[in-house]
Scaffold this motif. Structure first.
Motif, PDB file in Angstrom:
ATOM      1  N   ARG A  69      10.606 -42.067  31.506  1.00 11.90           N
ATOM      2  CA  ARG A  69      10.579 -40.675  31.930  1.00 11.90           C
ATOM      3  C   ARG A  69       9.814 -40.536  33.248  1.00 11.90           C
ATOM      4  O   ARG A  69       8.777 -41.137  33.450  1.00 11.90           O
ATOM      5  CB  ARG A  69       9.879 -39.840  30.835  1.00 11.90           C
ATOM      6  CG  ARG A  69      10.844 -39.098  29.908  1.00 11.90           C
ATOM      7  CD  ARG A  69      10.049 -38.348  28.855  1.00 11.90           C
ATOM      8  NE  ARG A  69       9.186 -37.334  29.490  1.00 11.90           N
ATOM      9  CZ  ARG A  69       9.617 -36.094  29.722  1.00 11.90           C
ATOM     10  NH1 ARG A  69      10.821 -35.712  29.405  1.00 11.90           N
ATOM     11  NH2 ARG A  69       8.790 -35.219  30.285  1.00 11.90           N
ATOM     12  N   SER A  70      10.358 -39.763  34.090  1.00  7.41           N
ATOM     13  CA  SER A  70       9.639 -39.608  35.370  1.00  7.41           C
ATOM     14  C   SER A  70       8.522 -38.590  35.216  1.00  7.41           C
ATOM     15  O   SER A  70       8.719 -37.519  34.661  1.00  7.41           O
ATOM     16  CB  SER A  70      10.600 -39.149  36.461  1.00  7.41           C
ATOM     17  OG  SER A  70      11.101 -37.882  36.129  1.00  7.41           O
ATOM     18  N   THR A  71       7.378 -38.958  35.685  1.00  4.76           N
ATOM     19  CA  THR A  71       6.262 -38.026  35.663  1.00  4.76           C
ATOM     20  C   THR A  71       6.361 -37.111  36.888  1.00  4.76           C
ATOM     21  O   THR A  71       7.064 -37.441  37.855  1.00  4.76           O
ATOM     22  CB  THR A  71       4.925 -38.783  35.763  1.00  4.76           C
ATOM     23  OG1 THR A  71       4.934 -39.453  37.012  1.00  4.76           O
ATOM     24  CG2 THR A  71       4.772 -39.769  34.629  1.00  4.76           C
ATOM     25  N   PRO A  72       5.678 -35.957  36.846  1.00  2.00           N
ATOM     26  CA  PRO A  72       5.708 -35.080  38.054  1.00  2.00           C
ATOM     27  C   PRO A  72       5.226 -35.816  39.317  1.00  2.00           C
ATOM     28  O   PRO A  72       5.731 -35.565  40.409  1.00  2.00           O
ATOM     29  CB  PRO A  72       4.744 -33.952  37.699  1.00  2.00           C
ATOM     30  CG  PRO A  72       4.643 -33.962  36.217  1.00  2.00           C
ATOM     31  CD  PRO A  72       4.911 -35.369  35.759  1.00  2.00           C
ATOM     32  N   THR A  96       5.547 -39.123  40.142  1.00  3.75           N
ATOM     33  CA  THR A  96       6.585 -39.957  40.757  1.00  3.75           C
ATOM     34  C   THR A  96       7.691 -39.088  41.330  1.00  3.75           C
ATOM     35  O   THR A  96       8.264 -39.382  42.379  1.00  3.75           O
ATOM     36  CB  THR A  96       7.194 -40.942  39.748  1.00  3.75           C
ATOM     37  OG1 THR A  96       7.585 -40.221  38.612  1.00  3.75           O
ATOM     38  CG2 THR A  96       6.231 -42.048  39.398  1.00  3.75           C
ATOM     39  N   GLU A  97       7.985 -37.966  40.683  1.00  3.05           N
ATOM     40  CA  GLU A  97       9.011 -37.051  41.192  1.00  3.05           C
ATOM     41  C   GLU A  97       8.637 -36.589  42.604  1.00  3.05           C
ATOM     42  O   GLU A  97       9.436 -36.606  43.543  1.00  3.05           O
ATOM     43  CB  GLU A  97       9.109 -35.833  40.282  1.00  3.05           C
ATOM     44  CG  GLU A  97      10.526 -35.451  39.927  1.00  3.05           C
ATOM     45  CD  GLU A  97      10.514 -34.427  38.809  1.00  3.05           C
ATOM     46  OE1 GLU A  97       9.987 -33.328  39.056  1.00  3.05           O
ATOM     47  OE2 GLU A  97      11.013 -34.747  37.706  1.00  3.05           O
ATOM     48  N   ARG A  98       7.383 -36.185  42.755  1.00  2.00           N
ATOM     49  CA  ARG A  98       6.933 -35.709  44.052  1.00  2.00           C
ATOM     50  C   ARG A  98       7.052 -36.812  45.108  1.00  2.00           C
ATOM     51  O   ARG A  98       7.472 -36.611  46.226  1.00  2.00           O
ATOM     52  CB  ARG A  98       5.475 -35.248  43.962  1.00  2.00           C
ATOM     53  CG  ARG A  98       5.219 -33.990  44.781  1.00  2.00           C
ATOM     54  CD  ARG A  98       3.776 -33.564  44.677  1.00  2.00           C
ATOM     55  NE  ARG A  98       3.391 -33.315  43.301  1.00  2.00           N
ATOM     56  CZ  ARG A  98       2.130 -33.461  42.860  1.00  2.00           C
ATOM     57  NH1 ARG A  98       1.179 -33.863  43.678  1.00  2.00           N
ATOM     58  NH2 ARG A  98       1.830 -33.216  41.614  1.00  2.00           N
ATOM     59  N   VAL A 121       9.191 -39.321  45.078  1.00  2.00           N
ATOM     60  CA  VAL A 121      10.599 -39.524  45.432  1.00  2.00           C
ATOM     61  C   VAL A 121      11.054 -38.452  46.417  1.00  2.00           C
ATOM     62  O   VAL A 121      11.670 -38.728  47.445  1.00  2.00           O
ATOM     63  CB  VAL A 121      11.487 -39.515  44.161  1.00  2.00           C
ATOM     64  CG1 VAL A 121      12.961 -39.464  44.547  1.00  2.00           C
ATOM     65  CG2 VAL A 121      11.205 -40.738  43.333  1.00  2.00           C
ATOM     66  N   VAL A 122      10.703 -37.192  46.095  1.00  2.00           N
ATOM     67  CA  VAL A 122      11.098 -36.092  46.980  1.00  2.00           C
ATOM     68  C   VAL A 122      10.559 -36.330  48.385  1.00  2.00           C
ATOM     69  O   VAL A 122      11.264 -36.195  49.383  1.00  2.00           O
ATOM     70  CB  VAL A 122      10.599 -34.737  46.430  1.00  2.00           C
ATOM     71  CG1 VAL A 122      10.761 -33.641  47.471  1.00  2.00           C
ATOM     72  CG2 VAL A 122      11.350 -34.384  45.168  1.00  2.00           C
TER      73      VAL A 122
END
Lengths: 332, 576
Positions: free
Chosen positions: B2-5, B7-9, B11-12
């Motif tokens: 699951r992507s954590t917030p 790692t999401e940030r 990637v963005v």
């Protein structure tokens, strides 16, 4: 107030006097105008004749005092050298006589008379561009404070202030004249409209630093003014935002810019030396360089005198203007 | 996973950054790709008028100051160029270099012994102030020219007029040999026959100038003032001159021949070669003469400029002058060795199109220049060494030779030839001096061993080269024009016979003989003839290089209004 003006005027006179004295003696250290003007092939008697006509055979101190108009004339070719009653006349600065140019063969006043209007045209166009570009960029940046448009403009002004004209000038010539062919590659043109067309590129270059400065000042002032009570009141009573900015904010923010313009005037004329050289614009700046190269002493002296007086006068007027505009400032 | 917030940030941000970076790269690429190219062809073309039309301003430029507009002092190229527009003389040259009448109605009648020339003036010839020109004006102008009072450099060309030396010395009130017969007729009497007299009369020195104007000006402001606000009889009248900036002339509508076409001529001063070239390619200058080196190469190679450029040898010669009175060059074999040792083709390779290797004193367009001359002035190392052996220096000369040079151009030439002279055993040392010192010192006997030198013709006649440069009469204790101090009784005799010879073929044959002697005796090792280049805008019509006058713009007209050529055309043309 009167006492302050008098004090400043006297101080200014002292500064101009010292500059003029220094330059007068420097010219004599730099070389022999007679040899420079007449060329290397001149015969000894030609040089002697030239020196005697121009008074260059007299002691330097005597020449200087005569140049100022304190001692009688030493230039034998001057119409004022001998009065009708046979006594010696005066032909110095005090008598309003700047002498005759060595290389142009006409009076210094005439030489400057030819060149000054061109420099003024360049300066007038430059001020126009400074205000047009500087103020609109400043207002735009202030209204979009801390957004990307503001950042971009502020970065651009930073670059604009940092780049000297001897960098921007050749780049502009290469790009807008040689590569794009929008403007002439320097020079002065051959008729009235042509002169203005030739003046656009150099005056834009001359305006870069000024426009950048005005943009920064205008932005700062406008942001400050927009915080003031009277602006908030205007907004509160339902005035349209454009009107608030134009009627109440910009008008107040303009005051320091006006002072800046006054202060920049003499520098605009003086700063044109490099720009005029790059664009081969035959104004006062180019005249200064030419006359230094040919050791045309009367012209060098006149230009130095003019710039000196202009700077002192500009500073004095700026001081007075500030006092007049802001009653909190007391002079004296 | 699951992507954590967090790692999401990341990637963005990474994607955003990559997009931004590539956007910037694209932007830079676009700017570079669409960056304007330097104009490879003319920027403007003409309107397409077939017949010459009047109007417009013709603008041209020079690299230094114009010295004077007084024809009696015009002895440099720029002053001459300006005077050619402002004045007219009795005689002129056509585009073939042949002499033609100008203010004179026709070529003069000449007495059988070649000493009396009678001129009849044209009708309706006027000065710019509207006054008709009479024979008296021609006479008065020549008297001004030849008087000691004004000290014109033109005097030596007119010495052959009967009584001119006495008048010049202040011993006579008038020149005996200038006789005004009536308003329209004038006679010149010479002390001895001289075929170059008509050439002298065609020089700007002899152009008439309005007497009343000159006298008033000289009285009020001195002799110099005439050169600042002249009144002549040429196709253009003086408008204004801002010294060091530009001279402006306007068309003279009362001109005796068909009036010139442009309304105004603007002659810009002090425009350096690079700036002039850029201005020309930008369309700000209508014609350019001697563009800077880079631009010259460009203009030569650019196809689009081909119809609007010309290259022709200039009537001048450059050489290494060898002092025939000083060792080692008092030995003719050493001089010949030098002439054989110099590989002039190197110069042609280094300055493509700018120079032609010289083999003789006369430039290619001047008869009797002989391309087939059995020459001693081309590169031949074996013959050079053989000459050194004949001279008695089989192992070279011990003492280095001092070569006088005038400036950077000479230094480069010297460096070019240093190795070659070393190959035959001559070491050279350079002595660089100012032009004034050079002129003064090389004009004195027994001072300079060797010096870079040259000559530009005053008028198209071989005597102008040979008499002045190599006749023993041109040797003086000071200011010798014969700077190699070459004395040859045989050459003197040939030149003295050729000068007054009235039979043209006979005369040319004598000069051909002299020409061969000079190549053989090598008082100069001839180096090159410079090539002049002109390029003009497509809307400039009626220009072609003149064999005598360097900047001859009297006959140009402007095909206006000019039209801008779009940038895309350059790019299309740039395709192979």
């Amino acid at each position: 107030m009167t006492r302050f003006i008098l004090q400043r005027a006297l101080w200014g006179l002292l500064v101009v006097m010292s500059v003029v004295t220094l330059v007068f003696f420097l010219i004599f250290v730099a070389g022999d105008p007679a040899v420079t003007i007449l060329g290397p092939q001149a015969r000894a008697e030609q040089i002697a004749d030239f020196k005697s006509k121009k008074g260059l055979d007299q002691p330097v101190s005597k020449q200087f005092l005569s140049y100022l108009g304190i001692l009688p004339c030493v230039r034998k070719d001057s119409p004022k050298y001998e009065r009708e009653d046979g006594s010696r006349g005066f032909c110095g600065v005090l008598q309003g006589d700047l002498g005759e140019s060595y290389s142009h063969h006409e009076s210094v006043a005439d030489v400057i008379g030819h060149r000054l209007p061109r420099t003024l045209l360049l300066a007038a166009l430059a001020i126009l561009f400074e205000l047009l570009i500087g103020l609109s960029a400043g207002i735009f940046a202030a209204l979009r404070r801390n957004r990307w448009a503001d950042t971009t403009i502020m970065f651009a002004t930073f670059v604009g202030i940092s780049l000297p004209t001897y960098v921007t000038g050749p780049i502009a010539l290469l790009l807008f004249a040689f590569l794009l062919g929008w403007f002439p590659f320097g020079g002065y043109g051959v008729h009235a409209l042509d002169h203005i067309y030739h003046a656009i590129l150099p005056s834009l270059i001359l305006a870069v630093a000024g426009a950048a400065t005005y943009a920064r000042v205008m932005r700062g002032e406008l942001i400050e003014t927009l915080r003031h009570d009277h602006v908030r009141t205007a907004k509160a009573k339902g005035m349209p935002p454009t009107r608030v900015v134009v009627r109440h904010a910009i008008r107040n923010a303009l005051l320091p810019v006006v002072t800046l313009i006054g202060l920049s005037l003499p520098f605009l004329v003086g700063g044109a030396i490099i720009t005029e050289k790059i664009f081969a614009w035959p104004g006062l700046g180019l005249l200064t360089i030419e006359s230094i190269n040919s050791l045309d002493a009367p012209v060098i002296m006149a230009v130095v005198l003019m710039f000196g007086v202009a700077v002192q006068l500009g500073n004095l007027l700026a001081d007075i203007a500030v006092a007049a505009l802001d009653p909190r400032i007391r002079l004296g | 996973m699951r992507s954590t917030p967090k790692t999401e940030r990341f990637v963005v941000r990474a994607v955003g950054g990559a997009v931004l970076l590539s956007a910037i790269a694209l932007l830079i690429g676009w700017v570079v790709a669409s960056f304007p190219k330097a104009p490879i062809g003319p920027r403007y073309v003409g309107a397409g008028n077939e017949t010459p039309r009047a109007g417009g301003t013709f603008v041209f430029a020079a690299g230094s100051n114009i010295h004077t507009l007084d024809p009696h002092f015009a002895y440099d190229t720029l002053s001459t160029a300006a005077c050619r527009l402002l004045y007219d003389g009795l005689l002129d040259y056509d585009y073939d270099g042949e002499m033609i009448p100008s203010l004179a109605a026709e070529l003069p009648t000449v007495s059988a012994d070649g000493t009396i020339f009678r001129f009849v003036l044209r009708d309706g010839i006027k000065f710019h102030n509207g006054r008709e020109i009479t024979a008296e004006d021609i006479s008065w102008s020549l008297h001004r020219l030849l008087s000691n009072r004004i000290g014109s450099p033109g005097y030596p060309f007119f010495k052959s007029i009967l009584g001119a030396p006495a008048y010049h010395a202040g011993e006579a009130e008038h020149i005996e040999g200038i006789v005004v017969i009536d308003q329209k007729t004038l006679e010149f009497r010479l002390a001895e026959a001289d075929q170059t007299f008509l050439n002298a009369l065609a020089m700007p020195f002899a152009y008439p100038i309005a007497r009343e104007h000159v006298e008033a000006l000289e009285q009020a402001e001195g002799i110099d003032a005439v050169g600042r606000q002249p009144i002549g009889a040429g196709p253009f009248a003086f408008l204004r001159w801002e010294r060091g900036v530009q001279v402006e002339l306007e068309r003279f509508d009362d001109y005796w021949a068909p009036a010139a076409r442009p309304d105004r001529m603007v002659f810009l001063e002090n425009i350096s070669g690079d700036v002039a070239s850029a201005r020309f390619r930008n369309g700000d200058l209508d014609i350019i003469y001697r563009p800077s080196k880079v631009n010259r190469l460009f203009l030569r190679s650019a196809e689009a400029w081909a119809p609007y450029r010309s290259e022709s040898p200039s009537p001048s010669v450059f050489a290494l002058g060898l002092n025939c009175e000083l060792p080692p060059f008092d030995n003719v074999h050493v001089r010949r060795a030098v002439a054989f040792a110099l590989d002039r083709s190197k110069m042609e390779k280094l300055n493509p199109g700018e120079v032609i290797a010289a083999t003789q004193v006369l430039p290619p367009m001047l008869a009797p220049h002989d391309p087939k001359l059995p020459t001693r002035q081309t590169f031949d190392l074996d013959r050079a060494k053989e000459e050194m052996r004949l001279a008695g220096y089989p192992n070279g000369i011990e003492e280095p030779v001092t070569v006088w040079v005038r400036g950077e151009g000479d230094v480069r030439l010297a460096q070019l030839f240093q190795q070659e002279l070393k190959a035959i055993g001559i070491e050279i040392e350079l002595k660089q001096v100012t032009f004034a010192t050079y002129l003064r010192e090389t004009g004195k006997p027994r001072v300079a061993q060797a010096a870079f030198t040259g000559w530009h013709q005053d008028f198209p006649d071989p005597s102008n080269f040979m008499d002045i440069l190599f006749h023993s009469r041109s040797i003086h204790p000071q200011n010798s024009e014969n700077r190699s101090f070459y004395r040859n009784a045989e050459l003197d005799d040939i030149l003295d016979r050729a000068r007054p010879e009235t039979d043209r073929d006979e005369r040319l044959a004598l000069y051909a003989k002299a020409n061969a002697i000079l190549a053989e005796e090598a008082p100069w090792a001839f180096l090159f003839y410079p090539v002049d280049m002109f390029a003009w805008q497509p809307y400039v019509k009626g220009f072609r290089p003149h064999p005598v006058w360097l900047n001859e713009y009297r006959h140009v007209w402007l095909d206006l209004p000019r039209k801008r050529v779009s940038q895309s055309i350059y790019e299309e043309e740039a395709q192979p």
